[in-house]
Design an enzyme around this catalytic site. Structure first.
Site, PDB file in Angstrom:
ATOM      1  N   ASP A  14       7.115  -0.288  -4.225  1.00  0.00           N
ATOM      2  CA  ASP A  14       7.334   0.021  -2.859  1.00  0.00           C
ATOM      3  C   ASP A  14       8.922  -0.693  -2.697  1.00  0.00           C
ATOM      4  O   ASP A  14       9.033  -1.734  -1.905  1.00  0.00           O
ATOM      5  CB  ASP A  14       6.420  -0.643  -1.888  1.00  0.00           C
ATOM      6  CG  ASP A  14       6.059  -2.249  -2.238  1.00  0.00           C
ATOM      7  OD1 ASP A  14       5.616  -3.038  -1.426  1.00  0.00           O
ATOM      8  OD2 ASP A  14       6.333  -2.573  -3.215  1.00  0.00           O
ATOM      9  N   ASN A  43       6.294  -2.845   1.414  1.00  0.00           N
ATOM     10  CA  ASN A  43       7.310  -3.617   2.067  1.00  0.00           C
ATOM     11  C   ASN A  43       7.919  -2.826   3.278  1.00  0.00           C
ATOM     12  O   ASN A  43       8.434  -3.646   4.092  1.00  0.00           O
ATOM     13  CB  ASN A  43       8.586  -3.758   1.033  1.00  0.00           C
ATOM     14  CG  ASN A  43       8.177  -4.739  -0.164  1.00  0.00           C
ATOM     15  OD1 ASN A  43       7.417  -5.674   0.160  1.00  0.00           O
ATOM     16  ND2 ASN A  43       8.519  -4.320  -1.399  1.00  0.00           N
ATOM     17  N   THR A 127       3.899  -2.149  -8.727  1.00  0.00           N
ATOM     18  CA  THR A 127       4.334  -3.243  -8.140  1.00  0.00           C
ATOM     19  C   THR A 127       4.457  -3.173  -6.678  1.00  0.00           C
ATOM     20  O   THR A 127       5.362  -3.619  -5.899  1.00  0.00           O
ATOM     21  CB  THR A 127       5.945  -3.240  -8.460  1.00  0.00           C
ATOM     22  OG1 THR A 127       6.414  -2.081  -8.331  1.00  0.00           O
ATOM     23  CG2 THR A 127       6.179  -3.375 -10.208  1.00  0.00           C
ATOM     24  N   PHE A 168       0.569 -10.244  -0.751  1.00  0.00           N
ATOM     25  CA  PHE A 168       0.751  -8.964   0.039  1.00  0.00           C
ATOM     26  C   PHE A 168       0.316  -7.687  -0.454  1.00  0.00           C
ATOM     27  O   PHE A 168      -0.266  -6.823   0.267  1.00  0.00           O
ATOM     28  CB  PHE A 168       2.506  -8.988   0.176  1.00  0.00           C
ATOM     29  CG  PHE A 168       2.775  -7.886   1.076  1.00  0.00           C
ATOM     30  CD1 PHE A 168       3.440  -6.709   0.540  1.00  0.00           C
ATOM     31  CD2 PHE A 168       2.839  -8.202   2.515  1.00  0.00           C
ATOM     32  CE1 PHE A 168       3.593  -5.807   1.258  1.00  0.00           C
ATOM     33  CE2 PHE A 168       3.140  -6.791   3.149  1.00  0.00           C
ATOM     34  CZ  PHE A 168       3.809  -5.605   2.462  1.00  0.00           C
ATOM     35  N   ASN A 169       0.524  -7.332  -1.639  1.00  0.00           N
ATOM     36  CA  ASN A 169       0.177  -5.987  -2.339  1.00  0.00           C
ATOM     37  C   ASN A 169      -1.309  -5.766  -2.211  1.00  0.00           C
ATOM     38  O   ASN A 169      -1.837  -4.713  -2.027  1.00  0.00           O
ATOM     39  CB  ASN A 169       0.759  -6.071  -3.617  1.00  0.00           C
ATOM     40  CG  ASN A 169       2.139  -5.771  -3.837  1.00  0.00           C
ATOM     41  OD1 ASN A 169       2.777  -5.235  -2.820  1.00  0.00           O
ATOM     42  ND2 ASN A 169       2.712  -5.874  -5.021  1.00  0.00           N
ATOM     43  N   HIS A 241       8.562 -11.326  -8.671  1.00  0.00           N
ATOM     44  CA  HIS A 241       7.202 -11.096  -8.737  1.00  0.00           C
ATOM     45  C   HIS A 241       7.073  -9.701  -9.611  1.00  0.00           C
ATOM     46  O   HIS A 241       6.664  -9.780 -10.793  1.00  0.00           O
ATOM     47  CB  HIS A 241       6.803 -10.370  -7.199  1.00  0.00           C
ATOM     48  CG  HIS A 241       6.804 -11.670  -6.512  1.00  0.00           C
ATOM     49  ND1 HIS A 241       5.999 -12.892  -6.615  1.00  0.00           N
ATOM     50  CD2 HIS A 241       7.373 -11.994  -5.030  1.00  0.00           C
ATOM     51  CE1 HIS A 241       6.280 -13.829  -5.535  1.00  0.00           C
ATOM     52  NE2 HIS A 241       7.310 -13.095  -4.785  1.00  0.00           N
ATOM     53  N   ASP A 242       7.719  -8.624  -9.107  1.00  0.00           N
ATOM     54  CA  ASP A 242       7.682  -7.300  -9.706  1.00  0.00           C
ATOM     55  C   ASP A 242       8.101  -7.295 -11.063  1.00  0.00           C
ATOM     56  O   ASP A 242       7.463  -6.590 -12.062  1.00  0.00           O
ATOM     57  CB  ASP A 242       8.142  -6.343  -8.991  1.00  0.00           C
ATOM     58  CG  ASP A 242       7.267  -6.086  -7.543  1.00  0.00           C
ATOM     59  OD1 ASP A 242       8.300  -5.552  -6.409  1.00  0.00           O
ATOM     60  OD2 ASP A 242       6.299  -6.492  -7.435  1.00  0.00           O
TER      61      ASP A 242
HETATM   62  O1  RIB Z   1       3.805 -10.495  -2.754  1.00  0.00           O
HETATM   63  C1  RIB Z   1       4.947  -9.973  -3.398  1.00  0.00           C
HETATM   64  C2  RIB Z   1       4.706  -8.466  -3.636  1.00  0.00           C
HETATM   65  O2  RIB Z   1       4.906  -7.892  -2.325  1.00  0.00           O
HETATM   66  C3  RIB Z   1       6.019  -7.668  -4.419  1.00  0.00           C
HETATM   67  O3  RIB Z   1       5.552  -6.803  -5.133  1.00  0.00           O
HETATM   68  C4  RIB Z   1       6.979  -7.429  -3.347  1.00  0.00           C
HETATM   69  O4  RIB Z   1       7.896  -6.388  -3.514  1.00  0.00           O
HETATM   70  C5  RIB Z   1       6.032  -6.937  -2.278  1.00  0.00           C
HETATM   71  O5  RIB Z   1       5.726  -5.648  -2.507  1.00  0.00           O
HETATM   72 CA    CA Z   2       6.600  -4.643  -4.436  1.00  0.00          CA
END
Ligand code: RIB
Ligand code: CA
Length: 316
Positions: A14, A43, A127, A168-169, A241-242
């Protein structure tokens, strides 16, 4: 030295600054046969992440099929993150307009097509929210055995980042994550446990800026933008993160990994979206995920800088 066989992959994300950097190093590494790029709503909306995906692929010269993913989570209400990635989902430096259009088919059908046609099992690098991968497993159960593994950024065994319990993801689509984690497909999980240690710091941004290529000029500004939000929370750098979900496939030796049986909480007032590890095997289930727990940060940053530097070598 014999050249290592390229890993067939689908990049599903995203974009998102850190998705964009993950895709940029994946393409530079030469370690992947990138079969397709598919977009998730997370996102930002699916329209924005798909536009961003096409712009990132154009910037880095990744000319592969791109398909628009599920426009919303399987069940839960849609949620975006403009506070982190901006209204466009990839705020910051101007990017080239897409040099090509998205495929006329959706992400799930493109994933199914490339998996079906691949001679080797395919790795899905996830991701963003896992909606597309879950939908693929629902719509095409016969393809499950053709998936090598899902290398995903998501979750956190000890804490969350969008709520105290949820990353979040996973929180955006917990039902999708539950389907994938319960599917039996091998999972390589880059949760916050490692991604918040994979910090790229301002001194590293400068090393990238000094490379002076068109790509490095964008990447250091993406890092700077991403760091701007995280600096307010006390981070010493931009948490990659990704990129962890990609780097762990390229350089697993940089990481510490542990196998756990991980469950996804889809209910609850306080813990919806939590990734809950069975630390001591009390549930009697075999592990379903290889969880990345730590990283050699300096080596990680060096590898990331080196990979971005490869664009200078090819005049990008
Ligand atoms: O929590 C981090 C994740 O959430 C990452 O993948 C960032 O791009 C958002 O999507
Ligand atoms: Ca992401």
């Amino acid at each position: 030295m014999t050249e290592q066989k390229r890993i067939p992959v689908i990049l599903d994300g995203d974009p998102g600054h850190d998705d964009a950097i993950a895709w940029t190093i994946a393409h530079a590494s030469g370690r992947f046969d990138i079969l397709a790029v598919t977009t998730a709503a997370g996102n930002q909306t699916i329209e924005k992440t798909t536009y961003n995906a096409l712009r990132v692929c154009t910037l880095i010269g990744l000319n592969v099929p791109v398909a628009r993913g599920c426009p919303r989570p399987l069940l839960t209400e849609p949620m975006n993150a403009p506070s982190v990635h901006g209204e466009s989902g990839l705020d910051g430096p101007p990017l080239p307009e897409p040099a090509f259009e998205a495929e006329p088919i959706g992400a799930v059908e493109l994933m199914a097509r490339v998996i079906r046609e691949s001679g080797d099992k395919v790795t899905i690098v996830s991701t963003g929210p896992m909606t597309n991968t879950a939908a693929l497993l629902i719509a095409h159960p016969e393809l499950k055995e053709r998936i090598e593994r899902v290398s995903m950024m998501g979750g956190g065994l000890l804490y969350g980042n969008w709520t105290p319990a949820a990353e979040f993801n996973i929180l955006v689509d917990p039902e999708a994550a539950k389907i994938v984690f319960e599917s039996g497909v091998p999972i390589l999980m880059a949760g916050l446990d490692v991604t918040e240690k994979a910090l790229v710091k301002p001194a590293d941004f400068e090393r990238i800026r000094e490379q002076g290529s068109a790509v490095s000029d964008i990447v250091w500004q993406w890092l700077e933008f991403f760091y701007r939000f995280h600096r307010t929370l006390g981070y010493e750098g931009a948490p990659m993160h990704d990129p962890c979900a990609v780097m762990a496939l390229i350089h697993p030796e940089l990481f510490t990994m542990r196998d756990y049986y991980v469950q996804i909480e889809t209910l609850g007032d306080y813990c919806k979206g939590a990734t809950v590890p069975d630390w001591h095997g009390t549930l009697g289930h075999a592990p379903n995920a290889t969880c990345i727990m730590d990283v050699d940060r300096d080596a990680f940053a060096d590898r990331l800088v080196e990979l971005i530097g490869r664009y200078k070598e090819v005049g990008r």
